[in-house]
Motif scaffolding. Sequence first.
Motif, mmCIF file in Angstrom:
data_model
loop_
_atom_site.group_PDB
_atom_site.id
_atom_site.type_symbol
_atom_site.label_atom_id
_atom_site.label_comp_id
_atom_site.label_asym_id
_atom_site.label_seq_id
_atom_site.Cartn_x
_atom_site.Cartn_y
_atom_site.Cartn_z
ATOM 1 N N ALA A 315 0.833 -1.209 0.000
ATOM 2 C CA ALA A 315 0.000 0.000 0.000
ATOM 3 C C ALA A 315 0.865 1.255 0.000
ATOM 4 N N GLY A 316 1.986 1.242 0.727
ATOM 5 C CA GLY A 316 2.873 2.398 0.758
ATOM 6 C C GLY A 316 3.490 2.677 -0.603
ATOM 7 N N THR A 317 3.929 1.623 -1.295
ATOM 8 C CA THR A 317 4.500 1.786 -2.630
ATOM 9 C C THR A 317 3.431 2.261 -3.607
ATOM 10 N N TYR A 318 2.237 1.698 -3.494
ATOM 11 C CA TYR A 318 1.104 2.130 -4.334
ATOM 12 C C TYR A 318 0.792 3.607 -4.070
ATOM 13 N N GLY A 319 0.800 3.993 -2.801
ATOM 14 C CA GLY A 319 0.539 5.380 -2.439
ATOM 15 C C GLY A 319 1.561 6.328 -3.035
ATOM 16 N N LEU A 320 2.847 5.917 -3.032
ATOM 17 C CA LEU A 320 3.894 6.752 -3.634
ATOM 18 C C LEU A 320 3.669 6.898 -5.143
ATOM 19 N N ALA A 321 3.197 5.817 -5.781
ATOM 20 C CA ALA A 321 2.888 5.893 -7.215
ATOM 21 C C ALA A 321 1.754 6.876 -7.466
ATOM 22 N N PHE A 322 0.764 6.866 -6.595
ATOM 23 C CA PHE A 322 -0.378 7.772 -6.750
ATOM 24 C C PHE A 322 0.056 9.217 -6.519
ATOM 25 N N VAL A 323 0.929 9.440 -5.541
ATOM 26 C CA VAL A 323 1.469 10.788 -5.309
ATOM 27 C C VAL A 323 2.227 11.266 -6.540
ATOM 28 N N ALA A 324 3.085 10.408 -7.100
ATOM 29 C CA ALA A 324 3.860 10.788 -8.293
ATOM 30 C C ALA A 324 2.923 11.125 -9.454
ATOM 31 N N PHE A 325 1.852 10.353 -9.604
ATOM 32 C CA PHE A 325 0.871 10.646 -10.654
ATOM 33 C C PHE A 325 0.258 12.031 -10.443
ATOM 34 N N LYS A 326 -0.128 12.337 -9.208
ATOM 35 C CA LYS A 326 -0.727 13.645 -8.923
ATOM 36 C C LYS A 326 0.270 14.782 -9.128
ATOM 37 N N GLN A 327 1.554 14.485 -8.961
ATOM 38 C CA GLN A 327 2.594 15.496 -9.180
ATOM 39 C C GLN A 327 2.995 15.580 -10.651
ATOM 40 N N LEU A 328 2.298 14.825 -11.506
ATOM 41 C CA LEU A 328 2.526 14.790 -12.957
ATOM 42 C C LEU A 328 3.875 14.184 -13.325
ATOM 43 N N ASP A 329 4.444 13.409 -12.397
ATOM 44 C CA ASP A 329 5.698 12.687 -12.660
ATOM 45 C C ASP A 329 5.309 11.279 -13.110
ATOM 46 N N PHE A 330 4.844 11.178 -14.357
ATOM 47 C CA PHE A 330 4.249 9.932 -14.829
ATOM 48 C C PHE A 330 5.271 8.806 -14.963
ATOM 49 N N ALA A 331 6.504 9.134 -15.331
ATOM 50 C CA ALA A 331 7.523 8.092 -15.465
ATOM 51 C C ALA A 331 7.801 7.429 -14.120
ATOM 52 N N ASN A 332 7.952 8.245 -13.081
ATOM 53 C CA ASN A 332 8.198 7.696 -11.746
ATOM 54 C C ASN A 332 6.971 6.955 -11.225
ATOM 55 N N ALA A 333 5.790 7.481 -11.530
ATOM 56 C CA ALA A 333 4.552 6.823 -11.111
ATOM 57 C C ALA A 333 4.465 5.426 -11.699
ATOM 58 N N ARG A 334 4.856 5.279 -12.982
ATOM 59 C CA ARG A 334 4.805 3.978 -13.649
ATOM 60 C C ARG A 334 5.775 2.998 -12.988
ATOM 61 N N VAL A 335 6.972 3.463 -12.661
ATOM 62 C CA VAL A 335 7.980 2.602 -12.023
ATOM 63 C C VAL A 335 7.499 2.145 -10.652
ATOM 64 N N LEU A 336 6.975 3.086 -9.868
ATOM 65 C CA LEU A 336 6.514 2.755 -8.520
ATOM 66 C C LEU A 336 5.317 1.800 -8.554
ATOM 67 N N LEU A 337 4.407 2.000 -9.506
ATOM 68 C CA LEU A 337 3.251 1.106 -9.609
ATOM 69 C C LEU A 337 3.698 -0.305 -9.972
ATOM 70 N N GLU A 338 4.700 -0.414 -10.841
ATOM 71 C CA GLU A 338 5.230 -1.738 -11.186
ATOM 72 C C GLU A 338 5.895 -2.383 -9.972
ATOM 73 N N GLN A 339 6.577 -1.576 -9.152
ATOM 74 C CA GLN A 339 7.188 -2.110 -7.932
ATOM 75 C C GLN A 339 6.121 -2.645 -6.980
ATOM 76 N N ALA A 340 5.025 -1.894 -6.845
ATOM 77 C CA ALA A 340 3.928 -2.350 -5.989
ATOM 78 C C ALA A 340 3.320 -3.635 -6.535
ATOM 79 N N LYS A 341 3.176 -3.704 -7.842
ATOM 80 C CA LYS A 341 2.598 -4.892 -8.471
ATOM 81 C C LYS A 341 3.519 -6.098 -8.309
ATOM 82 N N THR A 342 4.841 -5.882 -8.406
ATOM 83 C CA THR A 342 5.805 -6.967 -8.204
ATOM 84 C C THR A 342 5.721 -7.507 -6.783
ATOM 85 N N ARG A 343 5.634 -6.597 -5.809
ATOM 86 C CA ARG A 343 5.454 -7.026 -4.412
ATOM 87 C C ARG A 343 4.169 -7.841 -4.278
ATOM 88 N N LEU A 344 3.139 -7.363 -4.946
ATOM 89 C CA LEU A 344 1.832 -8.012 -4.857
ATOM 90 C C LEU A 344 1.888 -9.427 -5.416
#
Length: 505
Positions: A315-344
């Motif tokens: 959830a923390g990694t997913y949350g960081l991805a969502f924060v990056a998305f809201k900050q318009l840092d889409f590249a970082n958001a994509r990386v963080l979401l993949e990290q959360a998915k890998t953990r999952l």
Amino acid sequence: MKKKLFCYGALTFALLMSASFLSVSAAQNLPTLGDTSREELSPLMERKLGEQIMNSVRRDPDFMDDGPISEYLNRLGNKMLEARPDARGETTYDFEFFAVRDPVLNAFAFPGGFIGFHSGLILAAQSESELASVMGHEIGHVAQRHIARMLTSQKFDSFIPLAALALAVLAARTSPDAAMAVAMGGQGLAIQRQLNFSREAEREADRVGFQILNDSGFDTAGMVSFFGRLQASMRNYTDNAPAYLRSHPLTSERIADIQARMLDQRYRQRADSLEFYLTKARIRVLQDSTIQGLMDAKVFFETQIRSEKEEDKIAGTYGLAFVAFKQLDFANARVLLEQAKTRLEKSQANKNILNTSSMFASLAIDIQLGSKQFELAAASAEKAMQQLPLSRGLVYQYVEALLSAKKYEVAGAYLRDQLVMYRQDARLQNLLAKVYAAQGKQALQHIALAEAYAIQGSWPAAIQQLDIARNEKDAQYYEQSVIDAREREWKELHKEELAEERKRK
């Protein structure tokens, strides 16, 4: 800054109904009830009132129009209702559960099965059983028809004190001083009667909610633990509010009552779902999306991922991805979401969430839309909908992706198919209006807008859109026929509503 009071429980939902979304004059026009509430405020009328209120709620900027959050709350609520289907009442209400942006601990019910949660309450819930305990409590209010019963009690009092107290509670969200000034205009005796009734209703909702909580497999201790936290919270708020705004009953008595009921129950420990943690992550970001709010959320998630608990890490990694998305840092958001998915995917207990929840798919699509990968977003949404056909959020994202990709014909055909199944979805009509606007079909655009207003019960606005459509140059025979038919129908419905209002005066 002075603290706010926003009441939680039976009084709140009645006050919100009478003052926030119905005007004071509308509250005075509600039917007066006799000894049996169902004789004049039928379950069907309750539902109609609730729908009218929700039309206003959905237009409020603090309404959390977020697909994954809405879907989670409704899955949780419907699971509880499956355990106690009799709670839906004789008309088998389709309950709707939703969230609003407000940091104060609160939840409320509207007539007809509409139940709202403040973002602050969901974040404060330390377990899914705690959140479910509040949900069960509010379902209890609806199941026991407390709206009708409260209006029945008004047979002996003027509606003015109720309206005055309602305005005071609402004013307290922004100014406790204004709340006191408004409330002082009410009559003390009538207010006290209303508070006494609310205490009785709160205890009754506790009893019903406890049974629903237990029957649906949650830990009933969650109700006690949450009430204890609520009790501590209320101590922080009451210093700045007049005594009669403290509509919450004596929490210690309620806790004692629930503890006594727990003595007859076997201890049950229930693991929280990962979706509960992901929902809290999304709400933490959406509650405050300012620059500072996103920075604070980022710090929280960075701390959360250091937890030993696997759900916290995901959830923390997913949350960081969502924060990056809201900050318009889409590249970082994509990386963080993949990290959360890998953990999952490494978590045997949680990986099935990809097949049951839109949490990951929805954020992935949003990141693709933000990155202007519109065709990829449309393909992702289409694939996700095959896996989750009941997700309304994915439907809207799919259409937005098609619109962004300028696939107007595909979007229009899809929306028309959806409207065959979901005739009362105003958002679909608004999206269809966007499609027609992009295609230059002005008459059809305004007809779609008219349909959206009509679904929301805004008859004058709907009829005005029909007038605009009638005068557009591309309004052919078919469109003119539709306009004429809708105009006759809606004018008659508007006339009937006005006649009902005059009868109640």
